[in-house]
Design a protein around this motif. Structure first.
Motif, PDB file in Angstrom:
ATOM      1  N   GLY A  87      -0.023   3.835 -48.239  1.00 26.64           N
ATOM      2  CA  GLY A  87       0.635   3.673 -47.117  1.00 26.64           C
ATOM      3  C   GLY A  87       2.064   3.273 -46.583  1.00 26.64           C
ATOM      4  N   ARG A  88       3.050   4.178 -46.834  1.00 21.56           N
ATOM      5  CA  ARG A  88       4.682   4.238 -46.750  1.00 21.56           C
ATOM      6  C   ARG A  88       4.523   4.950 -45.334  1.00 21.56           C
ATOM      7  NH1 ARG A  88       7.596   8.533 -45.967  1.00 21.56           N
ATOM      8  NH2 ARG A  88       6.552   9.353 -47.346  1.00 21.56           N
ATOM      9  N   ILE A  89       4.557   4.894 -43.968  1.00 20.18           N
ATOM     10  CA  ILE A  89       4.993   5.372 -42.463  1.00 20.18           C
ATOM     11  C   ILE A  89       5.643   6.554 -42.900  1.00 20.18           C
ATOM     12  CG2 ILE A  89       5.269   4.799 -40.677  1.00 20.18           C
ATOM     13  CD1 ILE A  89       4.513   2.154 -40.419  1.00 20.18           C
ATOM     14  N   VAL A  90       5.063   8.148 -42.164  1.00 16.97           N
ATOM     15  CA  VAL A  90       5.041   8.652 -42.567  1.00 16.97           C
ATOM     16  C   VAL A  90       5.608   9.887 -41.205  1.00 16.97           C
ATOM     17  CG1 VAL A  90       3.892   9.486 -44.421  1.00 16.97           C
ATOM     18  CG2 VAL A  90       2.534  10.280 -42.560  1.00 16.97           C
ATOM     19  N   ASP A  91       5.217   8.828 -40.473  1.00 17.53           N
ATOM     20  CA  ASP A  91       4.887   9.395 -38.730  1.00 17.53           C
ATOM     21  C   ASP A  91       4.796   8.183 -37.580  1.00 17.53           C
ATOM     22  OD1 ASP A  91       5.511  10.872 -36.378  1.00 17.53           O
ATOM     23  OD2 ASP A  91       4.268  12.638 -36.696  1.00 17.53           O
ATOM     24  N   LEU A  92       5.802   7.691 -35.966  1.00 19.67           N
ATOM     25  CA  LEU A  92       5.267   7.183 -35.510  1.00 19.67           C
ATOM     26  C   LEU A  92       5.114   7.863 -34.001  1.00 19.67           C
ATOM     27  CD1 LEU A  92       7.898   3.879 -36.405  1.00 19.67           C
ATOM     28  CD2 LEU A  92       5.319   3.556 -36.642  1.00 19.67           C
ATOM     29  N   ILE A  93       4.107   7.838 -32.938  1.00 19.84           N
ATOM     30  CA  ILE A  93       4.241   7.596 -32.031  1.00 19.84           C
ATOM     31  C   ILE A  93       3.716   7.329 -31.114  1.00 19.84           C
ATOM     32  CG2 ILE A  93       3.968  10.547 -32.981  1.00 19.84           C
ATOM     33  CD1 ILE A  93       0.273   9.908 -31.881  1.00 19.84           C
ATOM     34  N   ASP A  94       3.871   7.256 -29.354  1.00 14.35           N
ATOM     35  CA  ASP A  94       2.906   6.710 -28.588  1.00 14.35           C
ATOM     36  C   ASP A  94       2.958   7.609 -28.065  1.00 14.35           C
ATOM     37  OD1 ASP A  94       4.836   4.515 -28.795  1.00 14.35           O
ATOM     38  OD2 ASP A  94       6.741   5.143 -27.485  1.00 14.35           O
ATOM     39  N   LEU A  95       1.443   7.088 -27.921  1.00 15.04           N
ATOM     40  CA  LEU A  95       0.114   7.533 -26.599  1.00 15.04           C
ATOM     41  C   LEU A  95      -0.176   6.849 -25.062  1.00 15.04           C
ATOM     42  CD1 LEU A  95      -2.113   6.703 -29.991  1.00 15.04           C
ATOM     43  CD2 LEU A  95      -1.297   8.573 -29.458  1.00 15.04           C
ATOM     44  N   GLU A  96      -0.277   8.021 -24.428  1.00 11.07           N
ATOM     45  CA  GLU A  96      -0.228   7.572 -22.646  1.00 11.07           C
ATOM     46  C   GLU A  96      -2.063   7.300 -22.625  1.00 11.07           C
ATOM     47  OE1 GLU A  96       1.522   7.827 -20.646  1.00 11.07           O
ATOM     48  OE2 GLU A  96       3.430   8.381 -22.136  1.00 11.07           O
ATOM     49  N   PRO A  97      -2.004   6.414 -22.512  1.00 14.45           N
ATOM     50  CA  PRO A  97      -3.549   5.675 -21.540  1.00 14.45           C
ATOM     51  C   PRO A  97      -4.331   7.048 -21.008  1.00 14.45           C
ATOM     52  CG  PRO A  97      -1.731   3.974 -20.946  1.00 14.45           C
ATOM     53  CD  PRO A  97      -1.022   5.055 -21.294  1.00 14.45           C
ATOM     54  N   LEU A  98      -5.943   6.709 -21.348  1.00 16.02           N
ATOM     55  CA  LEU A  98      -6.379   8.403 -20.835  1.00 16.02           C
ATOM     56  C   LEU A  98      -5.860  10.014 -21.220  1.00 16.02           C
ATOM     57  CD1 LEU A  98      -7.506   6.801 -17.544  1.00 16.02           C
ATOM     58  CD2 LEU A  98      -8.041   6.113 -19.948  1.00 16.02           C
ATOM     59  N   SER A  99      -4.803   9.701 -21.926  1.00 17.86           N
ATOM     60  CA  SER A  99      -4.859  11.725 -22.053  1.00 17.86           C
ATOM     61  C   SER A  99      -6.229  11.545 -22.796  1.00 17.86           C
ATOM     62  CB  SER A  99      -3.736  11.214 -23.031  1.00 17.86           C
ATOM     63  OG  SER A  99      -2.794  12.495 -22.842  1.00 17.86           O
ATOM     64  N   LYS A 100      -6.028  13.090 -23.077  1.00 18.26           N
ATOM     65  CA  LYS A 100      -6.648  14.353 -23.932  1.00 18.26           C
ATOM     66  C   LYS A 100      -5.745  14.784 -24.206  1.00 18.26           C
ATOM     67  CE  LYS A 100     -10.718  14.030 -20.638  1.00 18.26           C
ATOM     68  NZ  LYS A 100     -10.983  14.925 -20.059  1.00 18.26           N
ATOM     69  N   ALA A 101      -4.293  14.943 -24.228  1.00 22.04           N
ATOM     70  CA  ALA A 101      -3.314  15.341 -25.682  1.00 22.04           C
ATOM     71  C   ALA A 101      -3.748  15.093 -27.025  1.00 22.04           C
ATOM     72  CB  ALA A 101      -2.633  15.301 -24.785  1.00 22.04           C
ATOM     73  N   ILE A 102      -4.057  16.016 -27.482  1.00 22.04           N
ATOM     74  CA  ILE A 102      -4.080  15.623 -29.058  1.00 22.04           C
ATOM     75  C   ILE A 102      -2.539  15.631 -29.940  1.00 22.04           C
ATOM     76  CG2 ILE A 102      -5.143  16.592 -31.243  1.00 22.04           C
ATOM     77  CD1 ILE A 102      -7.074  17.763 -29.676  1.00 22.04           C
ATOM     78  N   ARG A 103      -2.692  14.538 -30.711  1.00 11.48           N
ATOM     79  CA  ARG A 103      -0.949  13.952 -30.928  1.00 11.48           C
ATOM     80  C   ARG A 103      -1.272  14.078 -32.552  1.00 11.48           C
ATOM     81  NH1 ARG A 103       2.560  11.309 -28.292  1.00 11.48           N
ATOM     82  NH2 ARG A 103       4.175  12.246 -29.920  1.00 11.48           N
ATOM     83  N   CYS A 104      -0.552  14.787 -33.717  1.00 12.95           N
ATOM     84  CA  CYS A 104      -0.940  14.884 -35.145  1.00 12.95           C
ATOM     85  C   CYS A 104       0.088  14.330 -35.621  1.00 12.95           C
ATOM     86  CB  CYS A 104      -1.084  16.643 -34.907  1.00 12.95           C
ATOM     87  SG  CYS A 104      -2.610  17.541 -33.827  1.00 12.95           S
ATOM     88  N   SER A 105       0.061  13.805 -36.443  1.00 14.89           N
ATOM     89  CA  SER A 105       0.655  13.485 -37.933  1.00 14.89           C
ATOM     90  C   SER A 105       1.969  15.092 -37.601  1.00 14.89           C
ATOM     91  CB  SER A 105       0.589  12.441 -39.158  1.00 14.89           C
ATOM     92  OG  SER A 105      -0.355  13.365 -39.558  1.00 14.89           O
ATOM     93  N   ARG A 106       3.317  14.708 -38.519  1.00 12.67           N
ATOM     94  CA  ARG A 106       4.202  15.546 -38.805  1.00 12.67           C
ATOM     95  C   ARG A 106       3.688  16.208 -40.268  1.00 12.67           C
ATOM     96  NH1 ARG A 106       9.278  12.779 -36.321  1.00 12.67           N
ATOM     97  NH2 ARG A 106       9.027  13.455 -33.872  1.00 12.67           N
ATOM     98  N   GLU A 107       3.049  14.845 -40.959  1.00 11.67           N
ATOM     99  CA  GLU A 107       3.177  15.207 -42.369  1.00 11.67           C
ATOM    100  C   GLU A 107       1.668  14.460 -42.840  1.00 11.67           C
ATOM    101  OE1 GLU A 107       6.138  12.885 -45.418  1.00 11.67           O
ATOM    102  OE2 GLU A 107       7.481  13.385 -43.816  1.00 11.67           O
ATOM    103  N   PRO A 108       1.169  15.060 -44.147  1.00 15.25           N
ATOM    104  CA  PRO A 108      -0.291  14.516 -44.221  1.00 15.25           C
ATOM    105  C   PRO A 108      -0.300  12.968 -44.969  1.00 15.25           C
ATOM    106  CG  PRO A 108       0.599  16.109 -45.517  1.00 15.25           C
ATOM    107  CD  PRO A 108       1.583  15.775 -45.031  1.00 15.25           C
ATOM    108  N   ALA A 109      -1.341  12.482 -44.186  1.00 14.80           N
ATOM    109  CA  ALA A 109      -1.440  11.096 -43.485  1.00 14.80           C
ATOM    110  C   ALA A 109      -3.106  10.512 -44.518  1.00 14.80           C
ATOM    111  CB  ALA A 109      -1.780  10.636 -42.118  1.00 14.80           C
TER     112      ALA A 109
END
Length: 137
Positions: A87-109
């Protein structure tokens, strides 16, 4: 199998919402829907036009590796935290509405928690913080 567990497993198929999880990150509290199955994860928050300030969605992935999110058909601006198996946070990202861009974690999750954009920053939560209240932990 207990009757309570069976009922919780059947709620989604009966069209009934699952109970919300009570999560805590430091001093911040949040109620979250819990997406465990592949169909629940695929649906996520798609189509939602609003999300209460103290709500979110917790995703549990089947395997521990780098995972990705996207916002197809999701009109809400969101922030997401990827967490490891504890449950330790390894990465935080912001996500754009309706975007098809794929955003991945920097570390295993093992988990991801989606909330309204800016919620983590407003609460002073960053990488290394631990999410409490995840089932099975």
């Amino acid at each position: 199998m207990s009757a309570v567990l069976l009922l919780l497993m059947l709620l989604p198929s009966l069209g009934m919402a699952q109970p919300l999880l009570e999560l805590r990150i430091g001093e911040a509290e949040l109620q979250a829907e819990y997406a465990v199955t592949a169909p629940e994860r695929a649906q996520g928050l798609m189509g939602r036009t609003e999300l209460a300030a103290d709500r979110g969605m917790l995703f549990r992935f089947d395997d521990f590796r780098r995972h990705c999110l996207w916002m197809k058909d999701t009109p809400l601006p969101l922030s997401a935290a990827f967490m490891d198996e504890t449950g330790r946070i390894v990465d935080l990202i912001d996500l754009e509405p309706l975007s098809k861009a794929i955003r991945c974690s920097r570390e295993p999750a093992r988990y991801a928690l989606e909330v309204n954009r800016g919620w983590f920053e407003e609460q002073g939560i960053g990488a290394g913080a631990r999410v409490q209240g995840i089932p099975g932990q």
